[in-house]
Write an enzyme that holds these catalytic residues in place. Structure first.
Site, PDB file in Angstrom:
ATOM      1  N   SER A  84       1.898   9.592  -0.584  1.00  0.00           N
ATOM      2  CA  SER A  84       2.955   9.350   0.153  1.00  0.00           C
ATOM      3  C   SER A  84       2.565   8.288   1.552  1.00  0.00           C
ATOM      4  O   SER A  84       2.988   7.656   2.447  1.00  0.00           O
ATOM      5  CB  SER A  84       3.600  10.579   1.194  1.00  0.00           C
TER       6      SER A  84
ATOM      7  N   LYS B  75       3.841   4.919   1.379  1.00  0.00           N
ATOM      8  CA  LYS B  75       5.236   4.675   2.035  1.00  0.00           C
ATOM      9  C   LYS B  75       5.039   3.675   3.259  1.00  0.00           C
ATOM     10  O   LYS B  75       6.078   2.904   3.724  1.00  0.00           O
ATOM     11  CB  LYS B  75       5.696   5.854   2.315  1.00  0.00           C
TER      12      LYS B  75
ATOM     13  N   TYR C  78       8.546   3.526  -7.327  1.00  0.00           N
ATOM     14  CA  TYR C  78       8.343   4.665  -6.302  1.00  0.00           C
ATOM     15  C   TYR C  78       7.057   5.456  -7.010  1.00  0.00           C
ATOM     16  O   TYR C  78       6.093   5.604  -6.436  1.00  0.00           O
ATOM     17  CB  TYR C  78       9.318   5.410  -6.226  1.00  0.00           C
TER      18      TYR C  78
ATOM     19  N   TYR D  10       5.521  14.920   7.264  1.00  0.00           N
ATOM     20  CA  TYR D  10       6.394  15.937   6.853  1.00  0.00           C
ATOM     21  C   TYR D  10       7.142  16.724   7.922  1.00  0.00           C
ATOM     22  O   TYR D  10       7.527  16.124   8.921  1.00  0.00           O
ATOM     23  CB  TYR D  10       5.838  16.991   5.655  1.00  0.00           C
TER      24      TYR D  10
ATOM     25  N   VAL E  46       0.253  13.869  -0.320  1.00  0.00           N
ATOM     26  CA  VAL E  46      -0.254  15.184  -1.020  1.00  0.00           C
ATOM     27  C   VAL E  46      -1.571  14.956  -1.655  1.00  0.00           C
ATOM     28  O   VAL E  46      -1.892  16.083  -2.609  1.00  0.00           O
ATOM     29  CB  VAL E  46       0.804  15.905  -1.676  1.00  0.00           C
TER      30      VAL E  46
END
Length: 310
Positions: free
Chosen positions: A65, A68, A193, A246, A264
């Site tokens: 992530s 992102k 993705y 998160y 993660v």
């Protein structure tokens, strides 16, 4: 020697006895479940271009992530404020892969750092790249290579592993498609993705790639604008602070006080505006999905240097 090198060496030495003693590696992606938890790296890059690192800071890992952050940068660079027509900017307060919240909000993701939001960003990139006769995956690799000054690649095993087991992400994408919030073929969007999450980079490379965030958008290596100016850089940093870790973002702001984006795979990028970017990595995660020792390392760094946005 970089003035921060002794700080990084001390943090790595202090945390070394704790390697493998707590937390768990991400097990829902089979290729990540096999990663040795007994690893820790930390690296930084200052605004002036000085670099320092300690521990396993040259070891490549799946950035997950953390990617992102860079796809958001690319989408903002290409679309400007039009990007926010279908993506929110508020903390979710829910798990990063929640379907319930997405239904309540008619398929509009709460922010670009939860999975649904990042899939929506990937959809925009697929549209933009296709319109220019290119591919979103190639454009992401080109951006990362440019920011690092060296080639960056995908871990195809991780990408395949995610595609074979990413049932909730597949559900999120189809759910948004049903609300008319995804323009392109769902399979192509998800392929983009899954590959962006499977980028393989080291702490040193990530600290360098993210350095435009501490330089008002200036390219980490050659100084030219990396995105459209300092206004968007501030916005990305703000989203990192409020949404980047998160549903632990409030606690991270409280205990560390820096904009962060975690993944993660165990990596976390942190920004000290006008000073430096920092990347920590240790694969064992805490209950919120953030690197257990990575968070400890960031707390130690802030305590020893006094650097914070507050």
């Amino acid at each position: 020697m970089n003035r921060f090198q002794p700080v990084l060496d001390e943090i790595a030495a202090t945390l070394r006895p704790q390697l493998g003693q707590g937390g768990t590696v991400a097990s829902y992606i089979p290729a990540l479940a096999r990663v040795d938890a007994r690893q820790f790296g930390i690296a930084l890059r200052t605004c002036e271009g000085e670099e320092a690192g300690a521990g396993d800071f040259e070891t490549p890992f799946s950035i997950q992530s953390v990617s992102k952050l860079f796809t958001l940068t690319l989408a903002m660079q290409r679309m400007g404020d039009a990007l926010w027509e279908r993506i929110g900017r508020e903390p979710s307060g829910n798990p990063f892969n929640s379907l319930v919240q997405l239904e309540n909000e008619q398929g509009k993701p709460r922010n670009p750092f939860i999975n649904a939001g990042a899939i929506a960003v990937a959809d925009r990139l697929v549209s933009q790249s296709s319109a220019n006769g290119g591919s979103a995956k190639a454009d992401i690799l080109a951006l990362m290579g440019s920011l690092c000054g060296e080639p960056i690649g995908f871990d195809d095993e991780v990408a395949q592993s995610e595609a074979e087991t990413g049932f909730r992400n597949i559900a999120l994408a189809n759910f948004m498609k049903s609300f008319g919030k995804i323009d392109n073929d769902v399979a192509e969007v998800l392929d983009t993705y899954f590959h962006q999450c499977a980028l393989r980079m080291s702490c040193r490379q990530l600290a360098r790639a993210a350095a435009f965030l501490c330089r008002d958008g200036a390219h980490p290596i050659d100084g030219r604008p990396a995105i459209t100016g300092e206004r968007q850089t501030r916005r990305i940093n703000a989203l990192m602070l409020t949404c980047g870790t998160y549903d632990a973002a409030g606690d991270v702001a409280f205990s560390i006080g820096l904009p962060c984006k975690s993944g993660v795979g165990g990596g976390i990028v942190a920004v000290v505006p006008d000073k430096l970017t920092l990347c920590v990595w240790s694969p064992a995660l805490d209950a919120t999905g953030n690197s257990l020792l990575g968070m400890k390392a960031l707390e130690m760094f802030v305590a020893r240097t006094g650097l914070s946005v507050f």
